[in-house]
Design an enzyme around this catalytic site. Structure first.
Site, PDB file in Angstrom:
ATOM      1  NE  ARG A  75      37.528  36.461  43.603  1.00 22.12           N
ATOM      2  CZ  ARG A  75      38.169  36.999  42.386  1.00 22.12           C
ATOM      3  NH1 ARG A  75      37.536  36.386  41.300  1.00 22.12           N
ATOM      4  NH2 ARG A  75      39.369  37.338  42.225  1.00 22.12           N
ATOM      5  NE  ARG A 144      34.342  35.794  37.256  1.00 21.78           N
ATOM      6  CZ  ARG A 144      35.666  36.389  37.447  1.00 21.78           C
ATOM      7  NH1 ARG A 144      36.016  37.144  38.323  1.00 21.78           N
ATOM      8  NH2 ARG A 144      36.487  35.931  36.128  1.00 21.78           N
ATOM      9  CE  LYS A 208      37.514  38.534  34.971  1.00 22.72           C
ATOM     10  NZ  LYS A 208      38.721  39.411  35.568  1.00 22.72           N
ATOM     11  CE  LYS A 210      34.715  41.392  37.500  1.00 19.70           C
ATOM     12  NZ  LYS A 210      35.862  42.227  37.527  1.00 19.70           N
ATOM     13  CB  CYS A 431      44.500  45.342  43.203  1.00 19.86           C
ATOM     14  SG  CYS A 431      46.204  45.262  42.667  1.00 19.86           S
ATOM     15  CB  CYS A 437      48.229  39.299  41.627  1.00 14.59           C
ATOM     16  SG  CYS A 437      47.370  39.379  40.156  1.00 14.59           S
ATOM     17  CB  CYS A 476      48.739  44.690  36.345  1.00 14.29           C
ATOM     18  SG  CYS A 476      47.255  43.823  36.100  1.00 14.29           S
ATOM     19  CB  CYS A 480      41.750  44.016  40.609  1.00 15.12           C
ATOM     20  SG  CYS A 480      42.050  42.738  39.317  1.00 15.12           S
TER      21      CYS A 480
HETATM   22 FE1  SRM Z   1      40.591  41.225  39.190  1.00 14.49          FE
HETATM   23  C1  SRM Z   1      42.342  39.034  37.469  1.00 14.49           C
HETATM   24  C2  SRM Z   1      42.090  39.943  42.037  1.00 14.49           C
HETATM   25  C3  SRM Z   1      38.395  42.906  41.023  1.00 14.49           C
HETATM   26  C4  SRM Z   1      39.668  43.116  36.561  1.00 14.49           C
HETATM   27  N1  SRM Z   1      41.825  39.906  39.515  1.00 14.49           N
HETATM   28  C5  SRM Z   1      42.578  39.060  38.736  1.00 14.49           C
HETATM   29  C6  SRM Z   1      43.170  37.874  39.217  1.00 14.49           C
HETATM   30  C7  SRM Z   1      42.344  36.863  39.430  1.00 14.49           C
HETATM   31  C8  SRM Z   1      44.539  37.378  38.854  1.00 14.49           C
HETATM   32  C9  SRM Z   1      44.495  36.343  37.572  1.00 14.49           C
HETATM   33  O1  SRM Z   1      43.669  36.527  36.826  1.00 14.49           O
HETATM   34  O2  SRM Z   1      45.252  35.438  37.997  1.00 14.49           O
HETATM   35  C10 SRM Z   1      43.561  38.630  40.858  1.00 14.49           C
HETATM   36  C11 SRM Z   1      43.810  37.544  42.055  1.00 14.49           C
HETATM   37  C12 SRM Z   1      44.666  38.388  42.974  1.00 14.49           C
HETATM   38  C13 SRM Z   1      44.896  37.549  44.060  1.00 14.49           C
HETATM   39  O3  SRM Z   1      45.923  37.157  44.461  1.00 14.49           O
HETATM   40  O4  SRM Z   1      44.021  37.562  44.827  1.00 14.49           O
HETATM   41  C14 SRM Z   1      42.495  39.497  41.135  1.00 14.49           C
HETATM   42  N2  SRM Z   1      40.111  41.242  41.365  1.00 14.49           N
HETATM   43  C15 SRM Z   1      40.922  41.029  42.086  1.00 14.49           C
HETATM   44  C16 SRM Z   1      40.267  41.517  43.589  1.00 14.49           C
HETATM   45  C17 SRM Z   1      40.833  40.355  44.590  1.00 14.49           C
HETATM   46  C18 SRM Z   1      41.181  42.658  43.855  1.00 14.49           C
HETATM   47  C19 SRM Z   1      40.879  43.066  45.324  1.00 14.49           C
HETATM   48  O5  SRM Z   1      42.273  43.480  45.830  1.00 14.49           O
HETATM   49  O6  SRM Z   1      39.912  43.116  45.981  1.00 14.49           O
HETATM   50  C20 SRM Z   1      38.873  41.557  43.223  1.00 14.49           C
HETATM   51  C21 SRM Z   1      37.907  40.460  43.386  1.00 14.49           C
HETATM   52  C22 SRM Z   1      36.910  40.862  43.153  1.00 14.49           C
HETATM   53  C23 SRM Z   1      35.710  39.757  43.504  1.00 14.49           C
HETATM   54  O7  SRM Z   1      35.337  39.496  44.606  1.00 14.49           O
HETATM   55  O8  SRM Z   1      35.211  39.014  42.484  1.00 14.49           O
HETATM   56  C24 SRM Z   1      38.979  42.054  42.003  1.00 14.49           C
HETATM   57  N3  SRM Z   1      38.860  42.675  39.043  1.00 14.49           N
HETATM   58  C25 SRM Z   1      38.280  43.180  39.882  1.00 14.49           C
HETATM   59  C26 SRM Z   1      37.789  44.591  39.386  1.00 14.49           C
HETATM   60  C27 SRM Z   1      37.198  45.417  40.071  1.00 14.49           C
HETATM   61  C28 SRM Z   1      35.633  45.350  39.822  1.00 14.49           C
HETATM   62  O9  SRM Z   1      34.839  44.177  39.103  1.00 14.49           O
HETATM   63  O10 SRM Z   1      34.775  45.964  40.222  1.00 14.49           O
HETATM   64  C29 SRM Z   1      38.239  44.504  37.917  1.00 14.49           C
HETATM   65  C30 SRM Z   1      37.643  45.720  36.895  1.00 14.49           C
HETATM   66  C31 SRM Z   1      36.668  45.623  36.526  1.00 14.49           C
HETATM   67  C32 SRM Z   1      36.260  44.909  35.461  1.00 14.49           C
HETATM   68  O11 SRM Z   1      36.196  43.907  35.266  1.00 14.49           O
HETATM   69  O12 SRM Z   1      36.404  45.577  34.188  1.00 14.49           O
HETATM   70  C33 SRM Z   1      39.030  43.348  37.787  1.00 14.49           C
HETATM   71  N4  SRM Z   1      40.861  40.942  37.385  1.00 14.49           N
HETATM   72  C34 SRM Z   1      40.287  42.021  36.565  1.00 14.49           C
HETATM   73  C35 SRM Z   1      40.870  41.451  35.070  1.00 14.49           C
HETATM   74  C36 SRM Z   1      40.572  42.270  33.590  1.00 14.49           C
HETATM   75  C37 SRM Z   1      39.528  41.671  33.012  1.00 14.49           C
HETATM   76  C38 SRM Z   1      39.188  42.259  31.728  1.00 14.49           C
HETATM   77  O13 SRM Z   1      38.242  42.716  31.338  1.00 14.49           O
HETATM   78  O14 SRM Z   1      40.282  41.882  30.925  1.00 14.49           O
HETATM   79  C39 SRM Z   1      41.882  40.464  35.227  1.00 14.49           C
HETATM   80  C40 SRM Z   1      42.664  39.543  34.342  1.00 14.49           C
HETATM   81  C41 SRM Z   1      41.704  38.880  33.515  1.00 14.49           C
HETATM   82  O15 SRM Z   1      40.543  38.322  33.705  1.00 14.49           O
HETATM   83  O16 SRM Z   1      42.199  38.180  32.475  1.00 14.49           O
HETATM   84  C42 SRM Z   1      41.575  40.274  36.875  1.00 14.49           C
HETATM   85 FE1  SF4 Z   2      46.734  41.570  40.048  1.00 17.16          FE
HETATM   86 FE2  SF4 Z   2      46.614  43.624  38.145  1.00 17.16          FE
HETATM   87 FE3  SF4 Z   2      44.328  42.733  39.501  1.00 17.16          FE
HETATM   88 FE4  SF4 Z   2      46.270  43.942  40.926  1.00 17.16          FE
HETATM   89  S1  SF4 Z   2      44.849  44.740  39.193  1.00 17.16           S
HETATM   90  S2  SF4 Z   2      44.963  42.145  41.415  1.00 17.16           S
HETATM   91  S3  SF4 Z   2      48.096  43.143  39.851  1.00 17.16           S
HETATM   92  S4  SF4 Z   2      45.546  41.440  37.998  1.00 17.16           S
END
Ligand code: SRM
Ligand code: SF4
Length: 557
Positions: A75, A144, A208, A210, A431, A437, A476, A480
């Protein structure tokens, strides 16, 4: 944290990692597996990578007693979501040579490549470095990618605000030189004092972190979903400072009632760059010092804020920054949109916002989007900007070059696709989910487009075709694609099953709530058909679907 609480094992990995080096070098050299060592999987995130495997092929490989098909996702760090045409060309080449070829625009305004095998990571980072791109701190327990409103045509001071994204990103970068040493073969640091890090120390943040900057009236960054949201205050055409919101975050965990989505709380206003940066920095130090380091489900800033109280947090912040925040200024968000099609800014430059469904830039039989973007990048006439709804803006196009860009867009069917798509498709986002994922419980980006095709006729049936209802889906509950601030949110619970959330507003300032659980497609369509019928019959003039859901008490306000 009380003395009795045991630190999570990630805490130990961070502090023992010698400035995020871990044993990555050894892991990379291990020819026996496509994976890296378990501890390194946590460390490598701080360098912008995740180890994954192809979940579509897990069963087949297990039956053949083969190891999982490991690969890596990388990324980029792109504050404000901007690359030059040369950088887009480089990304295009790197995606083809080292990854699956698909360029994924994320919901945080940056780019991801999937499917890198271990031996391709280093050449990938080196190629990105040649193009002046890096992936430092795009994952891991650290600040991030910093978001900024991506529509430069919306306000004359956009560039000024946009510069803050870069400054904040730089301010909050880790001091370790591990990235340069491991991936770019730069000289080894012998004395670690040289990379002493007053902000992150050797423990980094509990989780993390943000940050997003919004320029009202458009909340295209979903500012309240971030740990820190800066809201630009513009008076008489001048940027006078920012309202600061803290403690936004969306993730929940199915079956864990202690987890919840939370919108940021506005705690005050700061004027001037120095004070704003100071305030941002010290919010991180408070989270560093007080965030939960034993239970990673409870370690985001939102829980720290709620545990200690907003008033306590503000007081502690003012103590650390050495001045009082001013009362927040009145501000109104009236929309959360990408302006598809052609737009012109005050300087006369042109912008074309391309609809990129779920951020996937690839060539499909009926839509050669990747080739079209490549051809446009080759002209050098447009910069590339990414929106927080995973779309792409061809930007800063001089009037004399507009026709050339338009011709390419038309030739490859991009204009027809962007402008011919329905209002809900343009406002939808999913997402990544399967197959990469590891946390996905259900499909998202591979499924939402076909579900939208089935929802569109329902809207037509009730004469709601032009209603720009915001629909978002995740595989899930991590959220995201920010489904909890959508008017209709689908959150995956199991293969083919989703919780249906209703009641978010159109500006991203209200969380939605679960309306029904574990719905399969037929039930989703039947339920929406009924809801749309009532909405079409009983809504007030200009009442949005999300507001109507609240007025009708479909979910609690
Ligand atoms: Fe996310 C984890 C993809 C935005 C909350 N997210 C992941 C992971 C890395 C899975 C993992 O931990 O192994 C996913 C990778 C999937 C893949 O194969 O690419 C993933 N997140 C994404 C992306 C690519 C979704 C998309 O389709 O655009 C976004 C990448 C953002 C970036 O460029 O940095 C993405 N993730 C978000 C957002 C939205 C935002 O930030 O505006 C959220 C919700 C907002 C928040 O953080 O509260 C988000 N992602 C999570 C979480 C839950 C975090 C938590 O507070 O518990 C996880 C799981 C974790 O961190 O344990 C996670
Ligand atoms: Fe993966 Fe859940 Fe984030 Fe979708 S919402 S990319 S399934 S961690």
């Amino acid at each position: 944290m009380s003395a009795k609480e045991k630190l999570s094992n990630i805490e130990g990995i961070k502090t023992a990692s010698r400035g995020l080096r871990g044993t990555i070098q050894e892991s990379l050299g291990d020819q026996l597996t496509g994976a890296i060592r378990e501890d390194d999987q946590a460390v490598i995130k701080f360098h912008g990578m995740y180890q994954q495997d192809d979940r579509d092929r897990r069963e087949e490989r297990a039956a053949k007693k083969l190891d999982r098909l490991y690969s890596f996702m990388i990324r980029l760090r792109l504050p404000g979501g901007f690359v030059t045409p040369a950088q887009w060309l480089a990304t295009h080449e790197i995606a083809g040579e080292h990854a699956t070829g698909v360029i994924k625009i994320t919901s945080r305004q940056t780019l991801q490549l999937h499917g890198l095998i271990k031996s391709h990571i280093k050449p990938t980072i080196q190629a990105f470095n040649e193009a002046k791109l890096d992936s430092i701190a795009t994952c891991g327990d650290i600040n991030r990618n910093v978001l900024c409103s991506s529509h430069p045509n919306e306000s004359p001071i956009h560039a000024q605000v946009f510069a803050y994204a870069d400054k904040i990103s730089e301010l909050l970068m880790p001091k370790t030189k591990a990235y340069y040493e491991i991936w770019l073969d730069e000289e080894k640091i012998l004395d670690r004092k040289e990379e002493e890090d007053p902000l992150y120390q050797d423990r980094y943040l509990p989780r993390k972190f943000k940050i997003a900057i919004a320029i009202p009236p458009n909340n295209d960054v979903d500012v309240f979903a971030n740990d820190i949201g800066l809201i630009a205050i513009i008076e008489e055409g001048q940027l006078i400072g920012f309202n600061i919101a803290i403690g936004g975050g969306l993730a929940t965990t199915h079956g864990n009632p202690d987890t919840y989505a939370r919108l940021g709380t506005v705690i005050g206003f700061t004027a001037g760059e120095e004070n704003t940066l100071k305030a941002v920095y010290e919010v991180l130090t408070i989270q560093r010092d007080y965030g939960n380091r034993s239970d990673r489900k409870m370690s985001r800033l939102k829980y720290t804020v709620d545990k200690l109280g907003v008033a306590w947090f503000k007081e502690e912040l003012e103590r650390r920054i050495g001045f009082e925040l001013e009362p927040a200024k009145a501000v109104l968000f009236t929309k959360r949109v990408d302006h598809f099609g052609w737009q012109q800014n005050q300087e006369g430059l042109w912008y074309y916002t391309v609809l990129v469904e779920n951020g996937r830039v690839l060539d499909e039989a009926n839509l050669p989007l990747k080739t079209a973007m490549f051809e446009i990048a080759k002209t050098g006439f447009a910069n590339f900007r990414f929106t927080c709804s995973q779309n792409l803006i061809l930007s800063d196009i001089a009037p004399e070059n507009k026709n050339a860009v338009n011709t390419i867009l038309e030739k490859f069917g991009i204009i027809q696709h962007t402008e011919g798509s329905s209002a809900i498709r343009k406002n939808s986002m999913a997402c990544v989910a399967l197959p990469t994922c590891p946390l996905a419980l259900a499909e998202a980006q591979r499924y939402l487009p076909s579900l939208i095709s089935k929802i569109e006729p329902l809207l037509s049936k009730h004469q709601l075709d032009n209603d720009a209802i915001v629909i978002r889906m995740t595989g899930c509950p991590n959220g995201c694609a920010r489904p909890y601030v959508a008017e209709i949110g689908f959150v995956g619970t199991a293969p083919g099953k989703y919780n249906l959330h209703l009641g978010g507003d159109r500006q991203g300032a209200r969380l939605n709530k679960i309306y029904q659980e574990n719905l399969e497609e037929a039930a989703i369509l039947e339920t929406l058909d009924g809801l749309f019928q009532t909405y079409a019959a009983e809504r007030l003039i200009d009442e949005t679907f999300g507001d109507f859901a609240i007025r009708k008490n479909w979910v609690a306000a």
